[in-house]
Design a protein around this motif. Structure first.
Motif, PDB file in Angstrom:
ATOM      1  N   GLU A  54     -17.291 -35.008  47.306  1.00 49.28           N
ATOM      2  CA  GLU A  54     -16.543 -35.529  46.155  1.00 49.28           C
ATOM      3  C   GLU A  54     -16.439 -34.474  45.061  1.00 49.28           C
ATOM      4  N   VAL A  55     -17.474 -33.659  44.903  1.00 51.54           N
ATOM      5  CA  VAL A  55     -17.468 -32.612  43.881  1.00 51.54           C
ATOM      6  C   VAL A  55     -16.744 -31.368  44.362  1.00 51.54           C
ATOM      7  N   LEU A  56     -17.084 -30.892  45.563  1.00 47.97           N
ATOM      8  CA  LEU A  56     -16.566 -29.603  46.011  1.00 47.97           C
ATOM      9  C   LEU A  56     -15.106 -29.653  46.442  1.00 47.97           C
ATOM     10  N   LYS A  57     -14.574 -30.822  46.752  1.00 46.94           N
ATOM     11  CA  LYS A  57     -13.166 -30.905  47.145  1.00 46.94           C
ATOM     12  C   LYS A  57     -12.241 -30.879  45.923  1.00 46.94           C
ATOM     13  N   SER A  58     -12.790 -31.152  44.745  1.00 48.22           N
ATOM     14  CA  SER A  58     -12.004 -31.217  43.519  1.00 48.22           C
ATOM     15  C   SER A  58     -12.098 -29.883  42.780  1.00 48.22           C
ATOM     16  N   PRO A  59     -10.984 -29.185  42.541  1.00 45.05           N
ATOM     17  CA  PRO A  59     -11.061 -27.915  41.804  1.00 45.05           C
ATOM     18  C   PRO A  59     -11.738 -28.057  40.450  1.00 45.05           C
ATOM     19  N   GLU A  60     -11.425 -29.146  39.732  1.00 49.52           N
ATOM     20  CA  GLU A  60     -11.999 -29.308  38.395  1.00 49.52           C
ATOM     21  C   GLU A  60     -13.495 -29.567  38.455  1.00 49.52           C
ATOM     22  N   ARG A  62     -15.562 -28.928  40.899  1.00 50.68           N
ATOM     23  CA  ARG A  62     -16.273 -27.785  41.470  1.00 50.68           C
ATOM     24  C   ARG A  62     -16.423 -26.667  40.438  1.00 50.68           C
ATOM     25  N   ALA A  63     -15.362 -26.368  39.689  1.00 49.26           N
ATOM     26  CA  ALA A  63     -15.431 -25.302  38.689  1.00 49.26           C
ATOM     27  C   ALA A  63     -16.448 -25.648  37.602  1.00 49.26           C
ATOM     28  N   ALA A  64     -16.464 -26.920  37.174  1.00 52.02           N
ATOM     29  CA  ALA A  64     -17.421 -27.320  36.154  1.00 52.02           C
ATOM     30  C   ALA A  64     -18.850 -27.281  36.706  1.00 52.02           C
ATOM     31  N   TYR A  65     -19.034 -27.745  37.942  1.00 53.62           N
ATOM     32  CA  TYR A  65     -20.346 -27.713  38.583  1.00 53.62           C
ATOM     33  C   TYR A  65     -20.855 -26.282  38.718  1.00 53.62           C
ATOM     34  N   ASP A  66     -19.949 -25.347  39.040  1.00 56.77           N
ATOM     35  CA  ASP A  66     -20.347 -23.952  39.213  1.00 56.77           C
ATOM     36  C   ASP A  66     -20.910 -23.348  37.926  1.00 56.77           C
ATOM     37  N   GLN A  67     -20.547 -23.939  36.780  1.00 59.00           N
ATOM     38  CA  GLN A  67     -21.106 -23.461  35.509  1.00 59.00           C
ATOM     39  C   GLN A  67     -22.626 -23.573  35.474  1.00 59.00           C
ATOM     40  N   LEU A  68     -23.164 -24.518  36.227  1.00 61.12           N
ATOM     41  CA  LEU A  68     -24.598 -24.756  36.206  1.00 61.12           C
ATOM     42  C   LEU A  68     -25.368 -23.684  36.964  1.00 61.12           C
ATOM     43  N   GLY A  69     -24.654 -22.855  37.733  1.00 58.14           N
ATOM     44  CA  GLY A  69     -25.335 -21.868  38.544  1.00 58.14           C
ATOM     45  C   GLY A  69     -26.051 -22.520  39.712  1.00 58.14           C
ATOM     46  N   LYS A  70     -27.154 -21.920  40.134  1.00 60.08           N
ATOM     47  CA  LYS A  70     -27.893 -22.432  41.290  1.00 60.08           C
ATOM     48  C   LYS A  70     -28.939 -23.467  40.898  1.00 60.08           C
ATOM     49  N   GLY A  71     -29.023 -23.750  39.603  1.00 58.75           N
ATOM     50  CA  GLY A  71     -29.927 -24.799  39.162  1.00 58.75           C
ATOM     51  C   GLY A  71     -31.378 -24.348  39.111  1.00 58.75           C
ATOM     52  N   ASP A 102     -28.178 -40.040  40.236  1.00 59.17           N
ATOM     53  CA  ASP A 102     -28.231 -39.898  38.779  1.00 59.17           C
ATOM     54  C   ASP A 102     -27.668 -38.545  38.348  1.00 59.17           C
ATOM     55  N   PHE A 103     -27.888 -37.537  39.176  1.00 62.07           N
ATOM     56  CA  PHE A 103     -27.363 -36.201  38.880  1.00 62.07           C
ATOM     57  C   PHE A 103     -25.837 -36.239  38.775  1.00 62.07           C
ATOM     58  N   PHE A 104     -25.174 -36.873  39.744  1.00 66.19           N
ATOM     59  CA  PHE A 104     -23.716 -36.983  39.717  1.00 66.19           C
ATOM     60  C   PHE A 104     -23.270 -37.774  38.491  1.00 66.19           C
ATOM     61  N   GLU A 105     -23.940 -38.889  38.230  1.00 69.06           N
ATOM     62  CA  GLU A 105     -23.545 -39.730  37.097  1.00 69.06           C
ATOM     63  C   GLU A 105     -23.698 -38.997  35.774  1.00 69.06           C
ATOM     64  N   ALA A 106     -24.761 -38.179  35.650  1.00 66.95           N
ATOM     65  CA  ALA A 106     -24.976 -37.427  34.410  1.00 66.95           C
ATOM     66  C   ALA A 106     -23.851 -36.434  34.167  1.00 66.95           C
ATOM     67  N   LEU A 107     -23.302 -35.873  35.257  1.00 66.16           N
ATOM     68  CA  LEU A 107     -22.254 -34.865  35.113  1.00 66.16           C
ATOM     69  C   LEU A 107     -20.864 -35.480  35.044  1.00 66.16           C
TER      70      LEU A 107
END
Length: 314
Positions: A54-60, A62-71, A102-107
């Motif tokens: 659900e996250v990686l298929k969406s350009p938006e 995925r790009a926002a998630y990538d801001q977090l780095g490797k965590g 919860d991680f997905f919901e927080a983001l």
């Protein structure tokens, strides 16, 4: 809250193409589908893979998630930083799945709710877009035009995630509060063929200020005062967003004393207040003269700062 490494869940590299992510999802979905899988944790893994996709298929997303780095490292707590997602332009309705973590919901959870503000699909009308931006405090104190730069993630011809820049001149209303939105009519997506473009909703947050803290419509300032100023009272020069004022410090004040300047906060409707929190600043005892002055004070004013703890002074 546990950080989710969606790339690891999918078994793909962080620079994977759209096709590689889709291929990995199909393989894993077949492997862990609860109706056919014999793996004992199939249902949990199937949900985990679905969330990652659900996250990686969406350009938006995925790009926002990538801001977090490797965590963080395994076992460390995680909270998204306050500026997470700022500057990205999102489109489309967000996913709402109670089984997501919860991680997905927080983001993405709150963003998904914002996506549905118009109440569903409207034929002949483009999708609404939304973005969060960080403004300086002066933007709400005085209002006016701000130039905002948004990143618009998309997939290029090779299936790679890229971002293009969109620059907008936006009129910021005086007194806008954190979490409120500015609506730019017609700045969302254009529908196929003839129709009305959607709107762009910009959520406003504020950058940390070197002096003031923002709490809703109120502003806070920590003001250092000398011990004798707190004990005897003084008119202290105090910075405010509207200039320096002579603030009356009452005699007998202590650390944490809160002084209120009514209506001097964010100029919303009604306006917020400006609060000054006193902090006692001790002069350093870094030479013989200063040490002698402290010793004389101790001799002249017997005082037990720990009396309420039931112990005697050292």
């Amino acid at each position: 809250m546990e950080f989710k490494d969606y790339y690891k869940v999918m078994g793909v590299a962080r620079d994977a193409t759209e096709a590689q992510i889709k291929q990995a999802y199909r393989k894993l979905a077949r492997k862990y589908h609860p109706d056919v899988s014999k793996e004992k944790d199939a249902e949990a893994r199937f949900k985990e893979v679905g969330e990652a996709y659900e996250v990686l298929k969406s350009p938006e997303k995925r790009a926002a998630y990538d801001q977090l780095g490797k965590g963080p490292r395994p076992g460390e707590d995680f909270r998204p930083p306050p500026d997470w997602g700022a500057g990205f332009e999102f489109s489309g309705a967000g996913a709402r799945d109670s089984d997501y973590s919860d991680f997905f919901e927080a983001l993405f959870g709150a963003r998904a709710g914002a996506d549905n503000r118009r109440g569903g699909f409207h034929p002949g009308r483009g999708e609404d877009h939304h973005a969060k931006v960080l403004l300086d405090l002066d933007a709400t104190l005085h209002g006016g035009t701000r130039q905002l730069s948004l990143r618009v993630p998309e997939i290029d011809a090779e299936g790679r995630l890229v971002s293009k820049e969109r620059v907008l001149n936006v009129q910021v209303p005086k007194g806008i509060l954190p979490g409120q939105h500015i609506r730019l009519a017609g700045q969302g997506a254009r529908p196929p063929g003839e129709g009305t473009p959607g709107d762009l909703f910009i959520e406003v947050e504020f950058q940390p200020h070197p002096l003031y803290r923002i709490d809703g419509r109120d502003l806070y300032l920590d003001l250092p005062v000398a011990p004798w100023e707190a004990a005897l009272g003084v008119a202290a020069k105090t910075p405010t967003p509207n200039g320096t004022v002579d603030l009356k410090i009452p005699p007998g004040s202590h650390a944490g004393t809160k002084l209120r300047l009514k209506g001097r906060g964010i100029p919303a409707s009604p306006p917020g207040d400006f609060y000054v929190i006193l902090q006692i600043a001790l002069p350093p005892a870094d030479d013989d003269e200063a040490k002698a002055a402290y010793a004389a004070m101790a001799a002249a004013m017997p005082f037990n700062p720990r009396a309420n703890l039931g112990v005697q002074p050292s």
